[in-house]
Design a protein around this motif. Sequence first.
Motif, short mmCIF file in Angstrom:
data_model
loop_
_atom_site.label_atom_id
_atom_site.label_comp_id
_atom_site.label_asym_id
_atom_site.label_seq_id
_atom_site.Cartn_x
_atom_site.Cartn_y
_atom_site.Cartn_z
N THR A 265 0.84 -1.19 0.00
CA THR A 265 0.00 0.00 0.00
C THR A 265 0.88 1.24 0.00
N HIS A 266 0.25 2.42 0.01
CA HIS A 266 1.03 3.66 0.01
C HIS A 266 1.75 3.89 1.34
N PHE A 267 1.28 3.22 2.42
CA PHE A 267 1.92 3.43 3.72
C PHE A 267 2.86 2.30 4.12
N GLY A 268 3.01 1.29 3.27
CA GLY A 268 3.93 0.21 3.59
C GLY A 268 3.51 -1.11 2.95
N ALA A 269 3.87 -2.21 3.60
CA ALA A 269 3.57 -3.53 3.06
C ALA A 269 3.23 -4.49 4.19
N PHE A 270 2.31 -5.41 3.91
CA PHE A 270 1.97 -6.46 4.86
C PHE A 270 2.77 -7.71 4.50
N VAL A 271 3.35 -8.32 5.52
CA VAL A 271 4.22 -9.47 5.31
C VAL A 271 3.67 -10.66 6.10
N ARG A 272 3.42 -11.77 5.42
CA ARG A 272 2.91 -12.96 6.09
C ARG A 272 4.05 -13.74 6.71
N LEU A 273 3.99 -13.91 8.03
CA LEU A 273 5.01 -14.67 8.75
C LEU A 273 4.65 -16.15 8.83
N GLU A 274 3.36 -16.43 8.89
CA GLU A 274 2.83 -17.79 8.86
C GLU A 274 1.35 -17.66 8.52
N GLU A 275 0.67 -18.76 8.28
CA GLU A 275 -0.75 -18.69 7.95
C GLU A 275 -1.52 -18.04 9.09
N GLY A 276 -2.19 -16.94 8.77
CA GLY A 276 -3.00 -16.24 9.76
C GLY A 276 -2.28 -15.16 10.52
N VAL A 277 -0.99 -15.01 10.32
CA VAL A 277 -0.22 -13.98 11.04
C VAL A 277 0.53 -13.12 10.04
N GLU A 278 0.13 -11.85 9.98
CA GLU A 278 0.82 -10.90 9.12
C GLU A 278 1.30 -9.72 9.95
N GLY A 279 2.42 -9.15 9.54
CA GLY A 279 2.94 -7.97 10.19
C GLY A 279 2.99 -6.81 9.21
N LEU A 280 3.03 -5.60 9.75
CA LEU A 280 3.09 -4.41 8.91
C LEU A 280 4.52 -3.87 8.86
N LEU A 281 5.04 -3.79 7.64
CA LEU A 281 6.31 -3.14 7.39
C LEU A 281 6.00 -1.73 6.93
N HIS A 282 6.03 -0.79 7.89
CA HIS A 282 5.66 0.59 7.57
C HIS A 282 6.71 1.22 6.66
N VAL A 283 6.28 2.16 5.83
CA VAL A 283 7.19 2.78 4.88
C VAL A 283 8.38 3.44 5.59
N SER A 284 8.17 3.89 6.81
CA SER A 284 9.25 4.53 7.56
C SER A 284 10.29 3.54 8.03
N GLU A 285 9.99 2.22 7.93
CA GLU A 285 10.90 1.17 8.38
C GLU A 285 11.56 0.43 7.22
N PHE A 286 11.45 1.01 6.01
CA PHE A 286 12.08 0.37 4.86
C PHE A 286 13.60 0.51 4.87
N GLY A 287 14.11 1.51 5.60
CA GLY A 287 15.55 1.72 5.66
C GLY A 287 16.09 2.30 4.36
N LEU A 320 7.05 -4.45 11.86
CA LEU A 320 8.26 -4.98 11.26
C LEU A 320 9.16 -3.86 10.76
N SER A 321 10.45 -4.18 10.58
CA SER A 321 11.41 -3.20 10.07
C SER A 321 12.47 -3.91 9.22
N ARG A 322 12.99 -3.17 8.23
CA ARG A 322 14.11 -3.66 7.42
C ARG A 322 15.38 -2.88 7.71
N ARG A 323 15.32 -1.94 8.64
CA ARG A 323 16.49 -1.12 8.94
C ARG A 323 17.65 -2.00 9.40
N GLY A 324 18.78 -1.80 8.79
CA GLY A 324 19.98 -2.54 9.16
C GLY A 324 20.05 -3.94 8.60
N LEU A 325 19.04 -4.35 7.80
CA LEU A 325 19.07 -5.68 7.19
C LEU A 325 19.33 -5.56 5.69
#
Length: 326
Positions: A265-287, A320-325
């Motif tokens: 989306t415009h504010f980030g991305a949803f990431v599926r960690l397992e079936e039924g569990v998703e986390g939000l990778l906010h645009v500010s955490e893209f690094g 979630l965050s991608r900073r430093g990865l």
Amino acid sequence: MRVTEPGYVPPSEDYWMALMNQGEFAAFPAPEAEPEEIWEGLGMGRGHPIPMPGLWDLEGGEPDWRRARALLESGQPLTVTVVGYNRGGLIVQAERLPRGFIPASHLLQFPNALNGPSRKSALARYVGQTLQVRVIEVDEVGGRFVLSERLAHQDEARIEALLAELRPGEVRRGTVTKVAAFGAFVDLGGFEGLLHISEMSWGRVTDPGAIVQVGQELEVLVLDVLPEERRVQLSLKRLKPDPWETVAQRYQVGQVVEGVVTTVTHFGAFVRLEEGVEGLLHVSEFGDAGGDHPRESVREGQCLRVRIVSIDPAARRIGLSRRGLH
């Protein structure tokens, strides 16, 4: 959007065009026909255009397509008045609903072997009668509202017995009879319950057909039984534990995990960690990988390494965050 009754396969556009010219068992291509032959009983004489199926609507107001779809989903019968016929079946009308069509094969007592004048005479006798029907197809874009008298007269005693027997919380085995955009219908032994898309999986479901298929046998949990409304609500996901109830046992803040991007989306991305569990990778955490829009950095289906920065099981949220990865 087109939705249909379980077990009913909507005809092609070519079929509909031929139907209006020849009848339900038409061969293609269809020959031209006189308006009197096609729309007998509708009061449309020579010189009037032949209404195609996509042009059926109410006189003096817009048809209520939302109610039409609700009748399809609930399976509730309704009473219609026959206002005309063609060689394929009957043209009917009900208050506030689109003008409908009952194929001859869906009439309760109609000898489909008839043809020519005999068929025309048999259909003509229905004009002015009221019929109990069920909705089997709603296609607002195509302007089609298709009904069945036969399905409205199923074994009522058997259905009532089943509705009285079903209890919320019990597990039943059934067969998928129809998959639609909003979910699927499951035959529980003479009556179909609705397995809504939101009850198919703890995870995000965009295509019910990816979860269940017509003819598939499966166990479902009875969520609710409404005999007066003739509705049974089912669940597939509740046969499994809710993954969010134990999410804190499997994930901790600071943990680096892998997941698959499900939505951008415009504010980030949803990431599926397992079936039924998703986390939000906010645009500010893209690094360092961030761009003007998240789509410049990630895409649906991409596998990512992310760090968990927050967990809130009660709110069903993981940050979630991608900073430093890398």
